[in-house]
Design a protein around this motif. Structure first.
Motif, PDB file in Angstrom:
ATOM      1  N   ASN A  26       0.793  -1.226   0.000  1.00 29.63           N
ATOM      2  CA  ASN A  26       0.000   0.000   0.000  1.00 29.63           C
ATOM      3  C   ASN A  26       0.824   1.275   0.000  1.00 29.63           C
ATOM      4  O   ASN A  26       0.268   2.360   0.147  1.00 29.63           O
ATOM      5  N   GLN A  27       2.138   1.177  -0.188  1.00 27.57           N
ATOM      6  CA  GLN A  27       2.949   2.385  -0.052  1.00 27.57           C
ATOM      7  C   GLN A  27       2.740   3.377  -1.192  1.00 27.57           C
ATOM      8  O   GLN A  27       2.892   4.589  -0.997  1.00 27.57           O
ATOM      9  N   LEU A  28       2.364   2.908  -2.380  1.00 28.56           N
ATOM     10  CA  LEU A  28       2.038   3.872  -3.436  1.00 28.56           C
ATOM     11  C   LEU A  28       0.764   4.629  -3.111  1.00 28.56           C
ATOM     12  O   LEU A  28       0.636   5.814  -3.435  1.00 28.56           O
ATOM     13  N   LEU A  29      -0.175   3.961  -2.469  1.00 27.08           N
ATOM     14  CA  LEU A  29      -1.398   4.639  -2.041  1.00 27.08           C
ATOM     15  C   LEU A  29      -1.068   5.713  -1.011  1.00 27.08           C
ATOM     16  O   LEU A  29      -1.558   6.845  -1.080  1.00 27.08           O
ATOM     17  N   ASN A  30      -0.216   5.371  -0.024  1.00 25.19           N
ATOM     18  CA  ASN A  30       0.205   6.349   0.977  1.00 25.19           C
ATOM     19  C   ASN A  30       0.980   7.499   0.335  1.00 25.19           C
ATOM     20  O   ASN A  30       0.776   8.671   0.670  1.00 25.19           O
ATOM     21  N   ALA A  31       1.877   7.161  -0.589  1.00 24.12           N
ATOM     22  CA  ALA A  31       2.679   8.193  -1.256  1.00 24.12           C
ATOM     23  C   ALA A  31       1.788   9.125  -2.071  1.00 24.12           C
ATOM     24  O   ALA A  31       1.999  10.347  -2.091  1.00 24.12           O
ATOM     25  N   SER A  32       0.792   8.563  -2.751  1.00 24.67           N
ATOM     26  CA  SER A  32      -0.076   9.422  -3.559  1.00 24.67           C
ATOM     27  C   SER A  32      -0.912  10.332  -2.671  1.00 24.67           C
ATOM     28  O   SER A  32      -1.200  11.479  -3.057  1.00 24.67           O
ATOM     29  N   ALA A  33      -1.298   9.873  -1.489  1.00 23.58           N
ATOM     30  CA  ALA A  33      -2.012  10.749  -0.556  1.00 23.58           C
ATOM     31  C   ALA A  33      -1.128  11.908  -0.123  1.00 23.58           C
ATOM     32  O   ALA A  33      -1.577  13.061  -0.038  1.00 23.58           O
ATOM     33  N   ALA A  34       0.145  11.611   0.161  1.00 27.58           N
ATOM     34  CA  ALA A  34       1.082  12.671   0.541  1.00 27.58           C
ATOM     35  C   ALA A  34       1.245  13.674  -0.601  1.00 27.58           C
ATOM     36  O   ALA A  34       1.258  14.895  -0.376  1.00 27.58           O
ATOM     37  N   LEU A  35       1.358  13.173  -1.836  1.00 32.95           N
ATOM     38  CA  LEU A  35       1.533  14.078  -2.974  1.00 32.95           C
ATOM     39  C   LEU A  35       0.261  14.869  -3.258  1.00 32.95           C
ATOM     40  O   LEU A  35       0.336  16.023  -3.699  1.00 32.95           O
ATOM     41  N   ALA A  36      -0.899  14.277  -3.008  1.00 31.72           N
ATOM     42  CA  ALA A  36      -2.146  15.034  -3.168  1.00 31.72           C
ATOM     43  C   ALA A  36      -2.196  16.186  -2.174  1.00 31.72           C
ATOM     44  O   ALA A  36      -2.627  17.302  -2.510  1.00 31.72           O
ATOM     45  N   ALA A  37      -1.767  15.938  -0.935  1.00 30.59           N
ATOM     46  CA  ALA A  37      -1.735  17.007   0.063  1.00 30.59           C
ATOM     47  C   ALA A  37      -0.788  18.122  -0.374  1.00 30.59           C
ATOM     48  O   ALA A  37      -1.104  19.319  -0.247  1.00 30.59           O
ATOM     49  N   LEU A  38       0.371  17.750  -0.905  1.00 29.90           N
ATOM     50  CA  LEU A  38       1.329  18.760  -1.348  1.00 29.90           C
ATOM     51  C   LEU A  38       0.800  19.521  -2.559  1.00 29.90           C
ATOM     52  O   LEU A  38       1.040  20.728  -2.695  1.00 29.90           O
ATOM     53  N   GLU A  39       0.073  18.840  -3.441  1.00 31.03           N
ATOM     54  CA  GLU A  39      -0.551  19.550  -4.572  1.00 31.03           C
ATOM     55  C   GLU A  39      -1.593  20.543  -4.058  1.00 31.03           C
ATOM     56  O   GLU A  39      -1.666  21.693  -4.528  1.00 31.03           O
ATOM     57  N   ALA A  40      -2.406  20.095  -3.094  1.00 36.01           N
ATOM     58  CA  ALA A  40      -3.445  20.972  -2.558  1.00 36.01           C
ATOM     59  C   ALA A  40      -2.855  22.198  -1.862  1.00 36.01           C
ATOM     60  O   ALA A  40      -3.494  23.253  -1.808  1.00 36.01           O
TER      61      ALA A  40
END
Length: 470
Positions: free
Chosen positions: A255-269
Motif C-alpha cells: 500500500n505504499q504507493l497509495l500512501n505516497a499518492s495521498a502525501a503528494l495530493a496534500a502537497l498539490e493541494a
C-alpha cells in the motif's frame, strides 16, 4: 490516584511515569480539557499544519511528507505515536528527535498551567509536542492523529490540510463497530473550505457526507488523484499536477504507493504555500525511513518486522509476504493487545505460517502467550477465510503502466489452513531467540502484532550491534 509531580530537573522517565497516573482513564476522548489547558498556554502554531488520520498507513504517510519537505528545505516538525524504542521518537524537529531536556521543560510548563485539570498521558505529551513546535518556528507541522479523529487530542489543531489514509475496524470500543461509524469519527479532522485528502479506495459514505456537510474540499483517490506504475517507476496524477518517472518509495509494502499518492495530493493541494520540486519528491521518497513497517532486515534468515495489529494491516502484510517468494518455513513471533481483534488478525496470516511463537505482552492491555496460542489453535483447523482486503483494496499495476484503482483483484479461493506448531514464551525477546534457533538460512522469521512486540526485538538487535533503525 496521581503521585506527586516530579521535582525540578527530574528525568524524562520520571515524568512519563507520572503522566500515567494523572487521569483515571488511560484513554478518555474529548477536547474540553486539552482546549482549556492549551488556552492557558497561549498555544498556537504559525505554520502550515497537516494532520493525518486513518486506521493504517498514518505513520508511513507522515514519514514520506517529512522526508519530502525536509528535502525541499523546509523546517518540519513531525508528531507520531506510539514509539518503538524511545519516547523521543514521537517528536521530531528537522528530522531529529527532541531531547529529554526539551520535552521535560514543556511538561513542567504544562503541569504549572493545568491547575487541577486532569489530562491523559497522550494529551499531556501532545501538548508538549505542540509547544516544542511553537518554539521551533516551523514551516510545516505534520501531526499524526492518535485514535479516531473527532475527539482525539491532535484534533485540537485546525489543519490546513487533513489526510484520511484508510478506514477499517479497529478501536471499536471507542469508535463504533462498523466502517460507517468509524469513518464518521475520523472524518472530523476535515475542516470547512480546506483540502481533505481521502486515500481509502472505497470510503464509507459517512466520510463523503461529512466532508460535504461542512464544505471541506474533498480529494478522493480514483476521482481527484491517482497513481500508475510498472516495475521500474510510477507516476502521480492529481487535479492539475502530474509527477512522472518517480522511483518507488524506500518503504516496502503493497500500500505504499497509495500512501505516497495521498502525501503528494496534500502537497498539490498546498502548492500555493509549499513549493516542492520533482527532484524533492524523488529524493524524499528514496530516503524515507520508518522502522517496523514491513522492515526486512539484511542477512539470513530473512527477518521481517511489522507493527500491524488489526485485520486490515494483517491483510496487507499477507500480500507483502506472498510477494517475497517461496520459503520452506515461516516462523511467526506474535504478541498482541487484548483490545484488538486478535482472531481476525491472525486468521489473515494463518495459511502463511508454519510455526507460531506466541509471546506475552505485559501491562493492563497485554495478552498472555497462552491466550494467543489458544486462538491460533482454534483457527488452525479452520478454513482460512477469503481475504476481504484483497477483494477491496488490492492495487492492479499493469506492465503498460495503466492502473485502475476502481477495479479490484479477484479474491483468492479459500485454502485449508495447514497443521502448524504453536509454542508460548514470556516475552517477544524469548520467542524471537527461539525462532532464530529453529530457522535455517532458507526460512523466514516474521515479528508482528504490536509496537510492544516489534520494539523489544528491535532493541535486542540494536544491542547486538545490528543497524536496525536506518
Amino acid at each position: 490516584m496521581s503521585i506527586s509531580a516530579p521535582a525540578q530537573g527530574a528525568a524524562l522517565a520520571d515524568w512519563l511515569a507520572y503522566l500515567e497516573t494523572l487521569h483515571p482513564k488511560p484513554i478518555d476522548l474529548g477536547l474540553e480539557r486539552i482546549r482549556a489547558v492549551a488556552a492557558r498556554l497561549n498555544l498556537s502554531l504559525d505554520c502550515v499544519k497537516i494532520t493525518v488520520a486513518g486506521t493504517n498507513g498514518k505513520g508511513s504517510t507522515c514519514a514520506m511528507l517529512e522526508s519530502i519537505l525536509l528535502t525541499a528545505g523546509y523546517k518540519v516538525g513531525k508528531y507520531t505515536s506510539p514509539h518503538l524504542l524511545r519516547f523521543n521518537e514521537r517528536i521530531r524537529v528537522n528530522g531529529e528527535e527532541a531531547s529529554d531536556a526539551d520535552i521535560v521543560a514543556r511538561l513542567e510548563r504544562i503541569e504549572a498551567a493545568r491547575e487541577g485539570v486532569t489530562l491523559t498521558y497522550f494529551e499531556m505529551t501532545t501538548l508538549a509536542a505542540l509547544l516544542l513546535f511553537q518554539a521551533a518556528r516551523l514551516d510545516v507541522a505534520v501531526l499524526e492523529v492518535g485514535l479516531g479523529g473527532r475527539l482525539d487530542a491532535v484534533n485540537l489543531i485546525d489543519a490546513d490540510c487533513a489526510i484520511l489514509t484508510s478506514v477499517d475496524l479497529d478501536h471499536m470500543q471507542y469508535l463504533g463497530d462498523t466502517r460507517e461509524a468509524i469513518g464518521r469519527e475520523k472524518a472530523h479532522v476535515f475542516r470547512p473550505g480546506r483540502p481533505a485528502i481521502c486515500a481509502d479506495p472505497v470510503p464509507p459514505q459517512t466520510v463523503i457526507d461529512h466532508a460535504q456537510a461542512i464544505g471541506a474540499d474533498l480529494w478522493r483517490v480514483g476521482v481527484d488523484f491517482n497513481y500508475s506504475g510498472d516495475r521500474q517507476q510510477w507516476a502521480y496524477g492529481g487535479r492539475s499536477q502530474r509527477r512522472n518517472a518517480l522511483g518507488y518509495p524506500a518503504l516496502r509494502g503493497a500500500n505504499q504507493l497509495l500512501n505516497a499518492s495521498a502525501a503528494l495530493a496534500a502537497l498539490e493541494a498546498l502548492r500555493e504555500r509549499l513549493v516542492v520540486t520533482q527532484q524533492d519528491v524523488r529524493q524524499g521518497l528514496l530516503h524515507v525511513s520508518l522502522p517496523g513497517r514491513m522492515q526486512i532486515l539484511p542477512g539470513l534468515p530473512a527477518t521481517i518486522l511489522d507493527v500491524g495489529h488489526n485485520p486490515h494491516a494483517a491483510s496487507a502484510l499477507g500480500q507483502n509476504l506472498d510477494s517475497m517468494g517461496h520459503y520452506p518455513h515461516t516462523y511467526a513471533v506474535v504478541g498482541m493487545l487484548h483490545d484488538k481483534d486478535i482472531e481476525a488478525t491472525l486468521s489473515r496470516l494463518s495459511r502463511r505460517v508454519d510455526r507460531w511463537l506466541c509471546a506475552t505482552l505485559g501491562g493492563p492491555r497485554g495478552t498472555s502467550a497462552q491466550e494467543l496460542a489458544a486462538i491460533v489453535r482454534r483457527i488452525g483447523g479452520e478454513q482460512a477465510p477469503v481475504d476481504p482486503f484483497i477483494a477491496q483494496t488490492s492495487e492492479i499495476v499493469r506492465p503498460t503502466g495503466e492502473h485502475k484503482p476502481g477495479v479490484r483483484a479477484a479474491p483468492r479461493p479459500a485454502v485449508a489452513a495447514r497443521d502448524v506448531q504453536v509454542s508460548t514464551f514470556d516475552s517477544p525477546e524469548q520467542a524471537f531467540a527461539e525462532a532464530r534457533r529453529l530457522a535455517t538460512d532458507n526460512d523466514r522469521i516474521l515479528v508482528f502484532g504490536s509496537f510492544a512486540t516489534v520494539g523489544p526485538v528491535l532493541d535486542l538487535l540494536r544491542r547486538e550491534g545490528r543497524d536496525v533503525l536506518a
